[in-house]
Write an enzyme that holds these catalytic residues in place. Sequence first.
Site, PDB file in Angstrom:
ATOM      1  N   MET A  30     101.913  29.756 -19.564  1.00 39.77           N
ATOM      2  CA  MET A  30     102.822  30.904 -19.580  1.00 39.77           C
ATOM      3  C   MET A  30     102.458  31.842 -20.733  1.00 39.77           C
ATOM      4  O   MET A  30     103.260  32.662 -21.157  1.00 39.77           O
ATOM      5  CB  MET A  30     104.268  30.431 -19.688  1.00 39.77           C
ATOM      6  CG  MET A  30     104.689  29.616 -18.467  1.00 39.77           C
ATOM      7  SD  MET A  30     106.450  29.649 -18.147  1.00 39.77           S
ATOM      8  CE  MET A  30     107.058  28.900 -19.643  1.00 39.77           C
ATOM      9  N   LEU A  33      99.383  31.794 -26.271  1.00 32.29           N
ATOM     10  CA  LEU A  33      98.464  30.655 -26.385  1.00 32.29           C
ATOM     11  C   LEU A  33      98.290  30.183 -27.831  1.00 32.29           C
ATOM     12  O   LEU A  33      98.226  30.969 -28.751  1.00 32.29           O
ATOM     13  CB  LEU A  33      97.095  31.032 -25.804  1.00 32.29           C
ATOM     14  CG  LEU A  33      97.098  31.470 -24.338  1.00 32.29           C
ATOM     15  CD1 LEU A  33      95.677  31.739 -23.866  1.00 32.29           C
ATOM     16  CD2 LEU A  33      97.774  30.432 -23.440  1.00 32.29           C
ATOM     17  N   HIS A  37      97.033  24.877 -25.968  1.00 30.13           N
ATOM     18  CA  HIS A  37      96.496  25.440 -24.719  1.00 30.13           C
ATOM     19  C   HIS A  37      94.964  25.444 -24.758  1.00 30.13           C
ATOM     20  O   HIS A  37      94.297  25.126 -23.775  1.00 30.13           O
ATOM     21  CB  HIS A  37      96.963  26.886 -24.534  1.00 30.13           C
ATOM     22  CG  HIS A  37      98.444  27.054 -24.427  1.00 30.13           C
ATOM     23  ND1 HIS A  37      99.211  27.597 -25.433  1.00 30.13           N
ATOM     24  CD2 HIS A  37      99.313  26.760 -23.429  1.00 30.13           C
ATOM     25  CE1 HIS A  37     100.474  27.640 -25.053  1.00 30.13           C
ATOM     26  NE2 HIS A  37     100.571  27.135 -23.846  1.00 30.13           N
ATOM     27  N   GLY A 147      99.200  19.371 -20.512  1.00 29.30           N
ATOM     28  CA  GLY A 147      99.388  18.670 -21.770  1.00 29.30           C
ATOM     29  C   GLY A 147     100.385  17.518 -21.650  1.00 29.30           C
ATOM     30  O   GLY A 147     101.403  17.624 -20.957  1.00 29.30           O
ATOM     31  N   GLU A 148     100.097  16.442 -22.358  1.00 26.40           N
ATOM     32  CA  GLU A 148     101.063  15.329 -22.440  1.00 26.40           C
ATOM     33  C   GLU A 148     102.290  15.747 -23.254  1.00 26.40           C
ATOM     34  O   GLU A 148     103.305  15.082 -23.228  1.00 26.40           O
ATOM     35  CB  GLU A 148     100.393  14.114 -23.098  1.00 26.40           C
ATOM     36  CG  GLU A 148      99.409  13.422 -22.202  1.00 26.40           C
ATOM     37  CD  GLU A 148      98.800  12.183 -22.844  1.00 26.40           C
ATOM     38  OE1 GLU A 148      98.949  11.993 -24.066  1.00 26.40           O
ATOM     39  OE2 GLU A 148      98.152  11.417 -22.103  1.00 26.40           O
ATOM     40  N   LYS A 149     102.175  16.845 -23.977  1.00 25.07           N
ATOM     41  CA  LYS A 149     103.322  17.381 -24.720  1.00 25.07           C
ATOM     42  C   LYS A 149     104.533  17.502 -23.772  1.00 25.07           C
ATOM     43  O   LYS A 149     105.662  17.209 -24.137  1.00 25.07           O
ATOM     44  CB  LYS A 149     102.926  18.735 -25.304  1.00 25.07           C
ATOM     45  CG  LYS A 149     104.018  19.723 -25.550  1.00 25.07           C
ATOM     46  CD  LYS A 149     104.692  19.457 -26.849  1.00 25.07           C
ATOM     47  CE  LYS A 149     105.753  20.429 -27.259  1.00 25.07           C
ATOM     48  NZ  LYS A 149     106.331  21.296 -26.293  1.00 25.07           N
TER      49      LYS A 149
HETATM   50  P1  AMP Z   1     103.170  26.447 -21.343  1.00 25.89           P
HETATM   51  O1  AMP Z   1     102.423  27.734 -21.595  1.00 25.89           O
HETATM   52  O2  AMP Z   1     104.157  26.112 -22.391  1.00 25.89           O
HETATM   53  O3  AMP Z   1     103.718  26.393 -19.943  1.00 25.89           O
HETATM   54  O4  AMP Z   1     102.087  25.291 -21.425  1.00 25.89           O
HETATM   55  C1  AMP Z   1     100.922  25.339 -20.655  1.00 25.89           C
HETATM   56  C2  AMP Z   1     100.222  24.021 -20.760  1.00 25.89           C
HETATM   57  O5  AMP Z   1      99.897  23.753 -22.117  1.00 25.89           O
HETATM   58  C3  AMP Z   1     101.088  22.842 -20.289  1.00 25.89           C
HETATM   59  O6  AMP Z   1     100.271  21.945 -19.557  1.00 25.89           O
HETATM   60  C4  AMP Z   1     101.548  22.228 -21.589  1.00 25.89           C
HETATM   61  O7  AMP Z   1     101.831  20.855 -21.488  1.00 25.89           O
HETATM   62  C5  AMP Z   1     100.318  22.459 -22.458  1.00 25.89           C
HETATM   63  N1  AMP Z   1     100.669  22.370 -23.878  1.00 25.89           N
HETATM   64  C6  AMP Z   1     101.651  23.030 -24.523  1.00 25.89           C
HETATM   65  N2  AMP Z   1     101.703  22.647 -25.816  1.00 25.89           N
HETATM   66  C7  AMP Z   1     100.735  21.710 -25.983  1.00 25.89           C
HETATM   67  C8  AMP Z   1     100.281  20.924 -27.083  1.00 25.89           C
HETATM   68  N3  AMP Z   1     100.852  21.009 -28.289  1.00 25.89           N
HETATM   69  N4  AMP Z   1      99.268  20.070 -26.884  1.00 25.89           N
HETATM   70  C9  AMP Z   1      98.671  19.951 -25.659  1.00 25.89           C
HETATM   71  N5  AMP Z   1      99.048  20.682 -24.589  1.00 25.89           N
HETATM   72  C10 AMP Z   1     100.067  21.538 -24.737  1.00 25.89           C
END
Ligand code: AMP
Length: 295
Positions: A30, A33, A37, A147-149
């Site tokens: 989303m 970054l 990401h 991400g496993e986050k």
């Molecule tokens: P988002 O933009 O928040 O929707 O995240 C996009 C992708 O990035 C998703 O697969 C999240 O799980 C991953 N992500 C977000 N934060 C982290 C992080 N700290 N470490 C690894 N992956 C992440």
Amino acid sequence: MKIIRRKSDLRILTRNWHRAGKSIGVVPTMGALHAGHLSLVEAAHSRADRVIVTLFVNPRQFNKAEDLKKYPRTEESDAQKLVPLGVDVLYVPKPEEIYPDGFATTVSVSGVSAGLCGATRPGHFDGVATVVTKLLLQTDADCAFFGEKDYQQLQVIKRLAIDLDLKVEIVGCPTIREADGLAMSSRNLRLNSTARDIAPVIKKVLSEAATDIERGQSVRLAVGSARNGLIEAGLDSIDYLELRRASDLAPLETSCESGRLLVAAWLQGVRLIDNVPVGISSLSGAKHRLTVQSN
Ligand code: AMP
């Protein structure tokens, strides 16, 4: 790096890549970054010939209109971060490419979506599952990186890919953290300096509880003292702090071979989530680290 906004334009490219025998790795985001990401982009490069990053702030996964409005939109700086990583395409679909007039379909995954964030954010995983399904189809992905986050989200996406016979391989990638342990998140930007000082306690408390459970302490006791630890450190409230089975997020009363301790907690108006592995798999990881150090 090409920036593409129409699925018809994207399809011409992906079709040519596949005809030429190239595999496609996709990283859905989303935007806003950060290094978390970017680690997914690196993982995509290591597995696929071509890499597409998608950027779409998906209205259907937000529970509150205010949250959606506040979500950072930083396409230009996001694009600048991706160019040096050799990303082939940044796909920023126009809203109507995702939700055409009359849109009436929802992908809803039961089981893994129940409880945890599914309980406190009703409809959230339907929104995630629907948009991710569409993005994986539109990009014609061979593999996709998450991400496993967002551990529950990762399980929801793995489930839907199996259930809907998507030809894509879903790859989970480790959580990237700040030096003090705080899991990187675009929401961290909303923490003021007091809150930012408190936030790393989340990872610390989770790791301590995980170790206690691995050493045989009862789950109830370990989770209870982790909750107290968070509140004493200054967290305002806890949506959940639970041990679940890692593979399908089934609730666990006692430790098992592979568990996951997951938390969502509020800190000065910001909701933070994190999780750590618990069980024999993480114990064997610790043994491995010891062996490496002693050599
Ligand atoms: P988002 O933009 O928040 O929707 O995240 C996009 C992708 O990035 C998703 O697969 C999240 O799980 C991953 N992500 C977000 N934060 C982290 C992080 N700290 N470490 C690894 N992956 C992440």
